[in-house]
Design a protein around this motif. Structure first.
Motif: not given
Length: 281
Positions: A34-56
Motif C-alpha cells: 500500500i503506497r503512502g499508507a502512513v504519509a501522515h506520520w511524523g517519523a517520515l520527516a524525523r527518523w534518520t540514522p543521525s536522528f537516532f544517534r543524536e537523541h539516543f
C-alpha cells in the motif's frame, strides 16, 4: 541478485479503507503493498540514522548477540557494505525501548485497528505473540536472518520509514520449494533467498511468489502463513507489527491449542478461553 522466473511484482494499491482491505486482502490472504499508507506520520520527516544517534546515541541496544550503543550501531550502519554488512536491528520494541518516539508513528493506519494482540486484556505469556511495534534498522547489505513464516498464523504489517527495503514473499503452497527446517518448520534452510545455493536447494529455482521494494510511507501486508524475508540495498528504517482479527483468529487459536505447553493443560484451556472471549466480543 537472484530472481526466480516465477516471482511477480507485488500487488500495489493506494490508500485502502478497512472494509476493502478485509474483503480483498486479509480474508483471501493476498499480500499487498500500500503506497503512502502512513504519509501522515511524523517519523517520515524525523527518523534518520543521525536522528537516532543524536537523541539516543548512549542508549544501549542488543543486536545479533552484541551489546552496543545506538551511536555505535548507527556508525556501523553508515559504514555497512554488501560484503561486510552491519548488524541488523530487528524487533526492537518502540513502546518499551523508545517511548519518546511513539508520537511519530501515530495515528496508526485504519487497517491496523482492531488488532486482538493489542487488546488490553489479551493474555500475553510464554510463547504467545503480542502486538508490539518493532523497530528495524539496517545498512547496505543487511538482511533478515532467516526466510520464515510467522508463528500462530498471525498476519503482519511492515512499514517503511527511511530508505528502501527489498522483500520476497512465497505462499503456503510453496512450502516444499523453500525447504523448511524439520526442527523449526517455520524457518527455511535457505539462508539468503536473494543469493540461494541452487545446487543444494534445486527446487527453489522453481519457486513462485512476489517481490518488490518498499519506499518511505509504504506498508506491506503479509498474510498469515506466507513465507517472507527482506534485504536492504541501502540504509533502511522500518517498523513491523503482528496482527490477529476475525480473518485469522480461528487459525490463531488452533495453533495455540496445538503448540502451547501440554504439561499444563488446564492453564492452556484457560488461556485459550480468555482469548476466545475477546475474539468474539
Amino acid at each position: 541478485m537472484f530472481e526466480a522466473p516465477g516471482l511477480e511484482p507485488l500487488p500495489v494499491s493506494s490508500a485502502i479503507d478497512r472494509a476493502v482491505f478485509t474483503r480483498d486482502y486479509a480474508r483471501p490472504r493476498r499480500p499487498v503493498l500500500i503506497r503512502g499508507a502512513v504519509a501522515h506520520w511524523g517519523a517520515l520527516a524525523r527518523w534518520t540514522p543521525s536522528f537516532f544517534r543524536e537523541h539516543f546515541g548512549d542508549r544501549p541496544v542488543r543486536v545479533e548477540g552484541r551489546s552496543l550503543s545506538f551511536g555505535e550501531l548507527v556508525d556501523a550502519i553508515e559504514a555497512s557494505t554488501p560484503s561486510q554488512p552491519a548488524p541488523y536491528l530487528h524487533n526492537h520494541y518502540i513502546y518499551h525501548h523508545l517511548p519518546e518516539v511513539v508520537a511519530d508513528i501515530e495515528p496508526l493506519p485504519e487497517i491496523w485497528h482492531g488488532n486482538l494482540l493489542q487488546h488490553a486484556r489479551f493474555p500475553h505469556a510464554g510463547l504467545l505473540p503480542d502486538g508490539k511495534i518493532g523497530l528495524f534498522l539496517g545498512g547496505d547489505g543487511a538482511s533478515f536472518p532467516v526466510l520464515h513464516r510467522d508463528t500462530f498464523h498471525t498476519h503482519a504489517f511492515v512499514t517503511q520509514v527511511y530508505g528502501t527495503k527489498s522483500v520476497w514473499l512465497y505462499g503456503p503452497d510453496q512450502t516444499k520449494r523453500v525447504y523448511p527446517k524439520p526442527e523449526v518448520p517455520t524457518h527455511s534452510r535457505i539462508e539468503h533467498p536473494h543469493d540461494p545455493d541452487l545446487n543444494t536447494y534445486p527446487d527453489f529455482a522453481e519457486v513462485r511468489g512476489y517481490t518488490g521494494t518498499l519506499t518511505p510511507g509504504d506498508t506491506l501486508f503479509i498474510p498469515a502463513w506466507w513465507w517472507h524475508t527482506t534485504y536492504m540495498p541501502e540504509t533502511s528504517i522500518s517498523v513491523s507489527v503482528n496482527y490477529v482479527d476475525a480473518t485469522n483468529r480461528w487459525a490463531f487459536l488452533a495453533d495455540i491449542w496445538r503448540e502451547r505447553d501440554g504439561r499444563r493443560p488446564l492453564r492452556k484451556v484457560a488461556t485459550i478461553a480468555k482469548i476466545a472471549a475477546l475474539a468474539w466480543r
